[in-house]
Design an enzyme around this catalytic site. Structure first.
Site, PDB file in Angstrom:
ATOM      1  N   GLY A 147       0.698  -1.111   0.081  1.00 43.46           N
ATOM      2  CA  GLY A 147       0.143   0.114  -0.014  1.00 43.46           C
ATOM      3  C   GLY A 147       0.829   1.247   0.087  1.00 43.46           C
ATOM      4  CB  SER A 148       0.063   4.803   1.230  1.00 37.01           C
ATOM      5  OG  SER A 148      -1.079   4.982   0.229  1.00 37.01           O
ATOM      6  CB  THR A 149       3.951   1.387   3.831  1.00 40.00           C
ATOM      7  OG1 THR A 149       3.966   0.215   3.126  1.00 40.00           O
ATOM      8  CG2 THR A 149       2.925   1.392   4.937  1.00 40.00           C
ATOM      9  CE1 TYR A 150       7.980  -0.856  -3.229  1.00 38.25           C
ATOM     10  CE2 TYR A 150       6.542   0.129  -4.955  1.00 38.25           C
ATOM     11  CZ  TYR A 150       7.659  -0.715  -4.606  1.00 38.25           C
ATOM     12  OH  TYR A 150       8.438  -1.278  -5.382  1.00 38.25           O
ATOM     13  CE  LYS A 151       0.573   6.482  -1.879  1.00 39.92           C
ATOM     14  NZ  LYS A 151      -0.661   7.335  -1.587  1.00 39.92           N
TER      15      LYS A 151
END
Length: 625
Positions: free
Chosen positions: A332-336
């Site tokens: 999810g957005s932790t990858y950003k």
């Protein structure tokens, strides 16, 4: 004259022979008397042994045996980082039967079954299964007798020849179920394993590590068995020890985890399905590893029957799965945070680059939406991280391309096993164009790059991988190999091995870019518009992190997200992520929280991470002192 002289010599010779014969006869009679005396003593001793004490020695020869007794080695004790015992050994008593000494097998079996409250058929079946075993070898009827059964057998043992009670050290898990996936469990060695070189020197009936640390460090924990030669009487009672070789206990392990922090992590997941990992960003030491649901470690020591094993192995929540290392999820957005560093390093964006976010991005005739329907306006990379703007990372991802995103993800340890050394580690998946061509036999589509740029699509990672990646972000680019044992101790001071962190790589990204991303992650919690600002109320510990919501079911184009979330079944809800480190400057702990079907990372996962961080930095207390 000559004749007289000759006669004189003859007389002298005769006199000498007579004298010598007399001396010889005396010696002969003396020797004969001595031999006769020896014979007489021998006959008297023989008469004493056979006549006077014959019955005694006949009884001993018929009723005493020389037995070889096995002495199991106690397994090494497992401690937490502070020396608190997590796994110890307790005395266990096993019921054995030596068939050679049994006078009435049928009567003995039935009486033992009654004393143990078991059906006689069970014991008869064990005896039948061991009919090819030599009769002087003991066979085990019952393992780990309870105290009441042991007392009853001891009270009747005098009239149960061939019945033996064996003492063996048995595993005892002090906090049964806590850290179960990390510590692991034991079970009996199989016949195939006994033939393997890996288990040379092991015996049938021994327990070996099957999972977690118990398995990974089996060669240290196991120890070496001893034995003794004893004389026993007709009913198996030990008369005396003839010889003894003491066992060598297994070596003790000091883990890197803090049991108090571990218990807080476990309590955070109570009633949920998921995993929490905490690491030391400065060396990769695992401070806590909690996975839910957990399982009863003692149940494996007691022994599982077929029905219990099937219930455990077929449980839809998979309690034996260590979700921290064995299950990979879309990040999810932790990858950003990783995409942001890649875009900065590759010059695809600068810290000042702004993209407009109206709430969506049109690409190839399709509308790719941001999580916030009304959009975020014009945002730079720092603001995009703080508010988790999807549109910004759509744009950054398109500029980077799938292969360069994958390159930087691999720098941070994603898509590969961490090397922690525990069985069942999932490498996750970081896609490339070549990977898709090989697996699906079709080329990569640019629209798929938009999905992976925000941690969806083919991207998957474990909580351990994400905690380690954020630890590298927090420390400025050092990726450590996680480890769970910091010391291995033997019986003396020379047998101590200290484990230290192993630096896998220094990530080739400039410090100034790390500082930009670190500032953005700090704003996720500290900035009023940050996605975790309202979820983490306590500001006494400066925390930097990133929320993430991993989509489980793809929504139809144009569907209302909020309505879909309310209407979704539990198994269709999104997974909730929060990955963080603290303090924001010079971090001492990195934490990844994943709650399956937990919904939003901000509301569900972030408060749990804050509790674990507080527990560690406040010396085991979940709240600040």
């Amino acid at each position: 004259m000559d004749a007289k002289k000759k006669k004189s010599e003859i007389l002298h010779l005769v006199n000498w022979e007579v004298a010598e014969t007399t001396v010889f006869q005396k010696q002969y009679f003396l020797l004969a008397g001595l031999m006769l005396l020896i014979l007489l003593v021998y006959l008297l001793r023989l008469w004493h042994l056979q006549i006077l004490e014959g019955s005694k020695y006949r009884y001993q020869s018929e009723n005493n045996r020389i037995r070889l007794e096995d002495i199991p080695a106690p397994r090494g004790i497992i401690f937490d980082r502070n020396g608190i015992p997590l796994v110890e050994n307790r005395p266990a008593y096993h019921l054995l039967l030596i068939r050679e000494d049994v006078q009435d097998m049928d009567q003995t079996i039935r009486e033992l079954a009654q004393l143990c409250n078991k059906p006689p058929e069970e014991f008869f079946g064990i005896v039948e299964a061991n009919k090819t075993t030599p009769k002087f070898m003991p066979i085990r009827l019952v393992a780990d007798l309870d105290r009441d059964c042991l007392a009853r057998i001891e009270a009747h043992k005098v009239r149960l020849p061939g019945v033996v009670i064996q003492l063996e050290p048995k595993r005892e898990y002090r906090w049964n179920g806590t850290a179960a996936h990390l510590i692991g469990y034991l079970s009996e060695i199989t016949e195939a394993e006994l033939k393997s070189e890996d288990y040379e020197g092991y015996f049938a009936g021994e327990d070996i590590g099957r999972f977690g640390v118990e398995s990974a460090f089996e060669k240290y924990l196991h120890g070496k068995r001893g034995g003794r030669q004893v004389e026993v009487d007709a009913i198996g009672r030990r008369m005396r020890v003839l010889d003894e070789v003491l066992p060598i206990p297994g070596r003790n392990l000091w883990l890197t985890i803090d049991i108090e922090v571990q218990k807080v992590a476990e309590s955070c997941l109570e009633g949920s399905v998921g995993g929490i990992v905490a690491l030391d960003p400065n060396n990769g030491a695992v401070l806590a590893m909690a996975s839910r649901p957990t399982f009863d470690q003692e149940q494996f020591i007691r022994g599982l029957n077929k029905e219990q094993w099937q219930a455990l192995s077929k449980d839809p929540n998979h309690p034996l799965l260590n979700r921290c290392i064995g299950s990979a999820y879309p990040p999810g957005s932790t990858y950003k945070a990783i995409v942001a560093l890649a875009a900065l390093k590759e010059g695809m964006v600068t810290p000042e680059t702004n993209f407009g976010c109206p709430g969506f991005l049109y690409f190839a005739g399709r509308k790719y939406r941001c999580w916030r329907d009304r959009g975020h306006g014009s945002v730079d990379v720092e603001r995009a991280l703080i508010q988790s703007c999807d549109v910004y990372f759509y744009q950054a991802g398109l500029r980077l391309g799938v292969d360069r995103i994958a390159q930087y993800a691999h720098y941070f340890g994603l898509g590969e096993r961490t090397g922690i050394g525990l069985k069942g580690e999932n490498p996750g998946n970081i896609p490339t164009a070549a990977w898709k061509k090989k697996v699906f036999h079709v080329p990569w589509q640019k629209g798929e790059t938009l999905s992976i740029a925000i941690g969806q699509g083919f991207d998957t990672a474990t909580p351990l991988q994400m905690a380690n990646a954020f630890a590298a972000i927090g420390n400025g680019g050092k990726l450590w190999q996680p480890f769970v044992v910091r010391r291995i101790e033997g019986g003396n001071s020379d047998e101590i091995d200290e484990m230290k962190g192993k630096l896998k790589r220094t990530i080739p990204v400039d410090a100034r870019y790390f500082q930009v991303v670190q500032k953005g992650l700090c704003g996720v919690v500290q900035d009023e518009r940050g996605t975790a600002h309202s979820a983490i109320k306590d500001r006494s510990i400066p925390i930097s992190g990133k929320t993430g919501t991993a989509q489980v079911v793809k929504l139809a184009e144009g569907a209302n997200r909020k309505l879909a979330a309310k209407m979704a079944k539990l198994t269709e809800r999104d997974h909730a992520w929060f990955v963080a480190y603290a303090p924001s400057v010079d971090p001492k702990i990195a934490v990844a929280v994943l709650v399956e079907h937990g919904g939003h990372g901000s509301s569900t996962a972030a408060p749990l991470a804050q509790r674990v961080i507080a527990a560690y930095l406040n010396g085991g207390a979940a709240e600040p002192k």
